[in-house]
Design a protein around this motif. Sequence first.
Motif, PDB file in Angstrom:
ATOM      1  N   UNK A 198     -62.767  34.081  44.451  1.00  0.00           N
ATOM      2  CA  UNK A 198     -62.739  33.305  43.220  1.00  0.00           C
ATOM      3  C   UNK A 198     -63.972  33.429  42.351  1.00  0.00           C
ATOM      4  N   UNK A 199     -64.888  34.331  42.676  1.00  0.00           N
ATOM      5  CA  UNK A 199     -66.086  34.517  41.849  1.00  0.00           C
ATOM      6  C   UNK A 199     -65.759  35.377  40.641  1.00  0.00           C
ATOM      7  N   UNK A 200     -66.267  34.988  39.497  1.00  0.00           N
ATOM      8  CA  UNK A 200     -65.992  35.689  38.243  1.00  0.00           C
ATOM      9  C   UNK A 200     -66.585  37.092  38.282  1.00  0.00           C
ATOM     10  N   UNK A 201     -65.770  38.090  37.954  1.00  0.00           N
ATOM     11  CA  UNK A 201     -66.222  39.478  38.049  1.00  0.00           C
ATOM     12  C   UNK A 201     -66.015  40.270  36.770  1.00  0.00           C
ATOM     13  N   UNK A 202     -65.380  39.709  35.763  1.00  0.00           N
ATOM     14  CA  UNK A 202     -65.094  40.465  34.547  1.00  0.00           C
ATOM     15  C   UNK A 202     -66.346  40.634  33.692  1.00  0.00           C
ATOM     16  N   UNK A 203     -66.248  41.519  32.722  1.00  0.00           N
ATOM     17  CA  UNK A 203     -67.310  41.743  31.742  1.00  0.00           C
ATOM     18  C   UNK A 203     -66.712  41.612  30.349  1.00  0.00           C
ATOM     19  N   UNK A 204     -67.596  41.501  29.360  1.00  0.00           N
ATOM     20  CA  UNK A 204     -67.102  41.423  27.986  1.00  0.00           C
ATOM     21  C   UNK A 204     -66.316  42.670  27.625  1.00  0.00           C
ATOM     22  N   UNK A 205     -66.799  43.834  28.047  1.00  0.00           N
ATOM     23  CA  UNK A 205     -66.095  45.089  27.757  1.00  0.00           C
ATOM     24  C   UNK A 205     -64.726  45.099  28.423  1.00  0.00           C
ATOM     25  N   UNK A 206     -64.657  44.637  29.666  1.00  0.00           N
ATOM     26  CA  UNK A 206     -63.371  44.585  30.353  1.00  0.00           C
ATOM     27  C   UNK A 206     -62.419  43.622  29.676  1.00  0.00           C
ATOM     28  N   UNK A 207     -62.916  42.472  29.251  1.00  0.00           N
ATOM     29  CA  UNK A 207     -62.071  41.509  28.560  1.00  0.00           C
ATOM     30  C   UNK A 207     -61.522  42.095  27.266  1.00  0.00           C
ATOM     31  N   UNK A 208     -62.318  42.835  26.543  1.00  0.00           N
ATOM     32  CA  UNK A 208     -61.839  43.471  25.314  1.00  0.00           C
ATOM     33  C   UNK A 208     -60.692  44.437  25.619  1.00  0.00           C
ATOM     34  N   UNK A 209     -60.854  45.202  26.689  1.00  0.00           N
ATOM     35  CA  UNK A 209     -59.803  46.140  27.082  1.00  0.00           C
ATOM     36  C   UNK A 209     -58.513  45.400  27.426  1.00  0.00           C
ATOM     37  N   UNK A 210     -58.622  44.328  28.204  1.00  0.00           N
ATOM     38  CA  UNK A 210     -57.447  43.558  28.588  1.00  0.00           C
ATOM     39  C   UNK A 210     -56.787  42.873  27.412  1.00  0.00           C
ATOM     40  N   UNK A 211     -57.594  42.331  26.507  1.00  0.00           N
ATOM     41  CA  UNK A 211     -57.039  41.668  25.329  1.00  0.00           C
ATOM     42  C   UNK A 211     -56.314  42.657  24.425  1.00  0.00           C
ATOM     43  N   UNK A 212     -56.854  43.834  24.294  1.00  0.00           N
ATOM     44  CA  UNK A 212     -56.197  44.855  23.480  1.00  0.00           C
ATOM     45  C   UNK A 212     -54.841  45.224  24.063  1.00  0.00           C
ATOM     46  N   UNK A 213     -54.780  45.351  25.401  1.00  0.00           N
ATOM     47  CA  UNK A 213     -53.506  45.643  26.046  1.00  0.00           C
ATOM     48  C   UNK A 213     -52.518  44.501  25.863  1.00  0.00           C
ATOM     49  N   UNK A 214     -52.979  43.271  25.998  1.00  0.00           N
ATOM     50  CA  UNK A 214     -52.086  42.128  25.798  1.00  0.00           C
ATOM     51  C   UNK A 214     -51.534  42.118  24.375  1.00  0.00           C
ATOM     52  N   UNK A 215     -52.373  42.445  23.417  1.00  0.00           N
ATOM     53  CA  UNK A 215     -51.940  42.445  22.017  1.00  0.00           C
ATOM     54  C   UNK A 215     -50.867  43.505  21.779  1.00  0.00           C
ATOM     55  N   UNK A 216     -50.979  44.646  22.450  1.00  0.00           N
ATOM     56  CA  UNK A 216     -49.950  45.675  22.272  1.00  0.00           C
ATOM     57  C   UNK A 216     -48.601  45.221  22.803  1.00  0.00           C
ATOM     58  N   UNK A 217     -48.619  44.313  23.773  1.00  0.00           N
ATOM     59  CA  UNK A 217     -47.365  43.821  24.342  1.00  0.00           C
ATOM     60  C   UNK A 217     -46.815  42.627  23.576  1.00  0.00           C
ATOM     61  N   UNK A 218     -47.697  41.750  23.138  1.00  0.00           N
ATOM     62  CA  UNK A 218     -47.266  40.463  22.602  1.00  0.00           C
ATOM     63  C   UNK A 218     -47.410  40.349  21.092  1.00  0.00           C
TER      64      UNK A 218
END
Length: 464
Positions: free
Chosen positions: A243-263
């Motif tokens: 449960x320890x936070x492991x993401x980075x700002x760069x990773x979050x940007x990548x994930x958000x971009x992918x979510x936007x392409x779907x939604x």
Amino acid sequence: MGRARRRIAATAASLCLLALAPAACTGGGPGHAPQPTTSGGGEIVVASGLDVTGTDGVRQQLIQQWNSTPTGKQHPARLVELPGSADQQRSQLLGALQSGSSAYDVVNLDVTWVPEFAQAGLISPLDRRPGLDDADVIPSVAATARWKGHTYAAPFNSDVGLLYYRVDTLEDVGIDPSSYPGKATTWTQLQSLIRAVGEAPASDRPPGYQAGWTSQLDAYEGLTVNAVEAFESKDVRLTDADGRYTATTAGLRTGLTELKTRAGNDYTLPAALSSREAQSLSDFAAGRTDFLRHWPYAYGALFQTLDASQLAVAPLPGKAVLGGQDLAVSAGSPRARYALDLIAYLTRAESERCLLDAGFAATRKSAYTDPAVRCRLAPAAGPSVPTETHDMPRDPDGRPSYAAPILLPALTNAVQRPRTPYYGAFTQLLQSRLHDWLSNPDLTDPDQLADSLDTALAKILKGK
């Protein structure tokens, strides 16, 4: 006029009754609760969310069967279905168990709640109970019942994201549905297929067709699930196993971009951003969209109004999120010994086969692969599958036909949402931030949201 235009007149109305679904912190240390040893008398009370297989559903039938056994006659069980949304059910269970109430002996927990209830000492560790975590349980599913090296529950029914699609619509616009989607289909290929349907003549599409794809993107747990699937598909993990936070700002940007392409694209049904399970199921069945991300129970629900010439299912492209419920013993139960016996009965191979036959995703491999594992519900409990106009397609052994080739591999390869005792705060934050971002057409750049999420998630996942 295409077949899709002729076949959907009554579908939406009938699906409204079929699409109901339940769905997606305190101190103390893991293992704080004692091993369950008490054996008081009285009724064993099982608290659970809504059974998506309907009134007198398969869970109730299994409990009735337990009550007909010699042990069950001495220690009968009663199922209590909690009202409200999943979040409301979680609050009810937390309140009851934190108060020290012995009203519930067995609690059917969403897989995301197990760390929270275990960390708080509200459920008992089951490490020494044989048979509750054995090799027959699908490994990814078994992991949902563990926290910090201890087993706290027994997987009861599982869940995983799947891709449903309208065969009749694809054929009507001139696309061969046998080529793909399939096991190797990527999200990029699916997008191309969706766009091809959208570019076909309107006369070949169902009346009321709006866009090619829908999912559950309202501001609730369904949005968290879709977000995690998008993030994980790009190898962006928000936490480690503890449960320890492991993401980075760069990773979050990548994930958000992918979510936007779907939604957030023109091929996404506009209603998706306000849709939960029932609405997305109805939109798909009514022909307003061709592709649907949904859970396994939708297979049986959709086949009550559609048939195999209209409907098919495939693995979800990319990563699919694991769902489901696990049975745990309340730390305050005076009937813990018999509660454990009941859990072992409800999660044995034969019971899991009954769950599979009724439309749930079973947690044991043998339910999918062993022809000797059969559902044998007591005659008084009724059939394991309600009698409907159409039953789902089944294989020669009576299982749902997609179960072994599609559902079992999907469960085996599924990913989990963050495992954390602070999951409630985590998902509420994610739902709120993501829904505001996806709903605003002027917000396309993920940079600002990634920065704010990075700070907020790091704080919340530390329990602050």
